[in-house]
Design an enzyme around this catalytic site. Structure first.
Site, PDB file in Angstrom:
ATOM      1  N   HIS A 167       5.847  40.425 -25.197  1.00 37.72           N
ATOM      2  CA  HIS A 167       5.146  39.154 -24.981  1.00 37.72           C
ATOM      3  C   HIS A 167       3.640  39.451 -25.013  1.00 37.72           C
ATOM      4  CE1 HIS A 167       3.722  35.692 -22.590  1.00 37.72           C
ATOM      5  NE2 HIS A 167       4.884  35.119 -22.807  1.00 37.72           N
ATOM      6  N   ASP A 244       8.239  45.035 -18.169  1.00 39.28           N
ATOM      7  CA  ASP A 244       7.986  43.599 -18.065  1.00 39.28           C
ATOM      8  C   ASP A 244       9.311  42.908 -17.746  1.00 39.28           C
ATOM      9  OD1 ASP A 244       7.562  40.934 -18.392  1.00 39.28           O
ATOM     10  OD2 ASP A 244       6.700  41.063 -20.400  1.00 39.28           O
ATOM     11  N   GLN A 247      11.456  38.027 -17.969  1.00 39.18           N
ATOM     12  CA  GLN A 247      12.716  37.364 -18.332  1.00 39.18           C
ATOM     13  C   GLN A 247      13.893  37.934 -17.543  1.00 39.18           C
ATOM     14  OE1 GLN A 247      13.334  34.739 -20.227  1.00 39.18           O
ATOM     15  NE2 GLN A 247      11.204  34.543 -20.864  1.00 39.18           N
ATOM     16  N   LYS A 270       9.709  31.577 -13.512  1.00 42.47           N
ATOM     17  CA  LYS A 270      10.896  31.732 -14.359  1.00 42.47           C
ATOM     18  C   LYS A 270      12.119  32.084 -13.519  1.00 42.47           C
ATOM     19  CE  LYS A 270       8.215  32.908 -18.384  1.00 42.47           C
ATOM     20  NZ  LYS A 270       7.892  33.860 -19.451  1.00 42.47           N
ATOM     21  N   CYS A 409       4.869  33.354 -27.802  1.00 44.95           N
ATOM     22  CA  CYS A 409       3.930  34.391 -27.355  1.00 44.95           C
ATOM     23  C   CYS A 409       4.349  35.766 -27.853  1.00 44.95           C
ATOM     24  CB  CYS A 409       3.800  34.401 -25.833  1.00 44.95           C
ATOM     25  SG  CYS A 409       3.066  32.911 -25.203  1.00 44.95           S
TER      26      CYS A 409
HETATM   27  C1  LIG Z   1       6.842  34.435 -19.724  1.00 47.92           C
HETATM   28  C2  LIG Z   1       6.751  35.867 -19.989  1.00 47.92           C
HETATM   29  C3  LIG Z   1       5.620  36.584 -19.613  1.00 47.92           C
HETATM   30  C4  LIG Z   1       4.406  35.951 -19.014  1.00 47.92           C
HETATM   31  O1  LIG Z   1       4.698  35.214 -17.884  1.00 47.92           O
HETATM   32  P1  LIG Z   1       3.538  34.310 -17.248  1.00 47.92           P
HETATM   33  O2  LIG Z   1       4.218  33.614 -16.151  1.00 47.92           O
HETATM   34  O3  LIG Z   1       3.073  33.393 -18.336  1.00 47.92           O
HETATM   35  O4  LIG Z   1       2.474  35.224 -16.791  1.00 47.92           O
HETATM   36  C5  LIG Z   1       5.603  37.938 -19.870  1.00 47.92           C
HETATM   37  N1  LIG Z   1       6.633  38.550 -20.439  1.00 47.92           N
HETATM   38  C6  LIG Z   1       7.747  37.897 -20.804  1.00 47.92           C
HETATM   39  C7  LIG Z   1       8.879  38.657 -21.424  1.00 47.92           C
HETATM   40  C8  LIG Z   1       7.850  36.525 -20.600  1.00 47.92           C
HETATM   41  O5  LIG Z   1       8.930  35.886 -20.966  1.00 47.92           O
END
Ligand SMILES: *Cc1c(COP(=O)(O)O)cnc(C)c1O
Length: 452
Positions: A167, A244, A247, A270, A409
């Site tokens: 992302h 990260d 998700q 999320k 993104c």
């Molecule tokens: C949404 C997302 C982000 C960023 O999250 P934010 O809440 O916009 O900071 C980073 N990595 C992944 C894989 C995402 O899906």
């Protein structure tokens, strides 16, 4: 066209209310029993296994609109009453700023904020609450790691490894750091089947690699790399690893120590929590070596004209008044999903995503990214001769189906695939087999509508 009160549903609802009639008053137990009743009923109807979604829909006020088919949880999840009520009650009855107050409201607010940190730490499997820094989001967590750890430990000639799956939040901060420090930024590629090319990773990893940043679950594909294996390889070269989890945290149990991550980032919104709150997990010895990111109140031990002594971790990284209600709301969200059971959520979504794959496969115009069986939580696809934006608009206007269209993104990936955009259907705990069927029918209608 959907959610008629079918006779089997009425019977099922009566059966489902039995555990409540028996006055089982522990929340998780009630859910467990209800879930079990659903599972036992699954032989009666093809939709039986999906009852977790039907059961929890009642907890989410947005589904007061029974026609809403929300398939965009990968962008942000809807909020259950438990989260909304907790935040509302905090503002109404227990609100004050934290840390400095001596009066009961402030003491209580401080306690709730500290408790929230404990809840997050436990949820991620951290060794201690001090390993959790509250941030605005996953994005801010990555930037905190880049500005604080990165600026101190990455220098000229060093290398940062990222992947094509990242992302922008886990790509741009590292690109900025590399440019500032004249460090190298290497991007691990994909195999033909769009899984991470581990051989390419091994080729690009070296003693110069200071940090490897990799997603746990790719938001533009719906699967993730084998992080435990990658972390082991990176550690053998002395590199740190940032995972990260933006998700992954919402879809299955996560334990940062099980794969020995150095850093782990995620966002509350999320995970059925509020916007404006997220966290950086880092191992304590790493956090302790990190300088402050922002200066201000709350991050100091003492300040004088000559100089400032910084607070211990994690306060050192939380300058100013934090998002107190956000942290409390996030803890409520974590308690909500934990009561349902992350394993139950994973099992429910596993069945749903298989159903989604099979339903999409019946529509010749739909071309999913990735084979059947590969996806978790979401499927991205293209649609013959129709731009994803037009398709998403049609699905919304005509069928009340909310999906996302665009680059999600993840422009480096789409550039690699040579497609400008995809349509993404993503799942949450509240989705049902009905939702998948409505999406399927809507896509079939789109195939007729856009025919030329
Ligand atoms: C949404 C997302 C982000 C960023 O999250 P934010 O809440 O916009 O900071 C980073 N990595 C992944 C894989 C995402 O899906």
């Amino acid at each position: 066209m959907r959610r008629f009160a079918k006779p089997w549903k009425i019977v099922k609802n009566i059966i489902k209310s039995f555990p409540l009639l028996l006055s089982v008053n522990s929340f998780p137990e009630v859910l467990f029993l209800e879930h079990k009743v659903c599972e036992e009923n699954s032989a009666d109807t093809a939709r039986g296994p999906f009852c977790l979604g039907e059961r929890v829909r009642r907890d989410f006020p947005v589904f007061a609109d029974p026609k809403l088919v929300y398939l965009d949880s990968a962008a942000s999840a809807q909020k259950p009453d438990a989260v909304l009520r907790t935040m509302d009650e905090f503002y109404r009855t227990s609100y004050a700023n934290i840390h400095r107050g001596v009066y009961p409201l402030s003491v209580q607010a401080t306690q709730s904020y500290d408790d929230a940190r404990r809840v997050v730490a436990q949820f991620l499997g951290a060794s201690a609450p001090e390993e959790i820094v509250f941030t605005r989001s996953a994005t801010e967590a990555a930037n905190l790691a880049a500005h604080s750890w990165g600026r101190k430990f990455v220098g000229e000639g060093d290398e940062i490894l990222v992947t094509l799956l990242e992302h922008h939040s886990n790509f741009v901060p590292w690109q900025m750091l590399a440019q500032e420090k004249r460090a190298g930024l290497k991007v691990v590629g994909l195999r033909d089947d769009l899984t991470l090319d581990v051989d390419d990773f091994v080729r690009k990893l070296s003693a110069r690699t200071k940090l490897f940043c990799v997603t746990h679950l790719a938001n533009a594909l719906g699967w993730g790399p084998p992080v435990a294996e990658l972390i082991e390889l990176a550690h053998a070269q002395g590199a740190k690893v940032l995972i990260d989890g933006a998700q992954s945290v919402a879809h299955a149990p996560v334990n940062v120590r099980s794969f020995d991550a150095d850093f782990f980032i995620f966002s509350g919104h999320k995970l059925y929590g509020p916007t404006g709150i997220g966290a950086l997990y880092a191992r304590r010895e790493i956090l302790e070596e990190m300088p402050p990111f922002m200066g201000g109140g709350d991050m100091i031990r003492s300040v004088s004209i000559k100089g400032t002594m910084y607070a211990d971790v994690p306060q050192r990284f939380e300058a100013g008044t934090p998002h107190i209600s956000g942290a409390i709301g996030l803890a409520a969200a974590i308690e909500y999903v934990s009561a349902l059971g992350m394993e139950n959520i994973a099992a429910h979504e596993e069945k749903l995503v298989r159903l989604l794959e099979r339903r999409l496969a019946k529509i010749p115009q739909v071309k999913p990214l990735g084979p059947e069986g590969a996806h978790r939580g979401l499927v991205c696809f293209t649609f013959d001769n129709v731009h994803p934006h037009d398709l998403a608009q049609f699905l919304s206007d005509k069928f009340n189906v909310a999906v996302r269209a665009g680059h999600h993104c993840n422009q480096p990936l789409l550039e690699h695939l040579r497609i400008p955009a995809t349509t993404r259907a993503s799942l949450g705990v509240y989705n049902t087999a009905d939702d998948i069927e409505v999406l399927g029918e809507a896509l079939e209608a789109a195939a007729r509508f856009f025919k030329f």
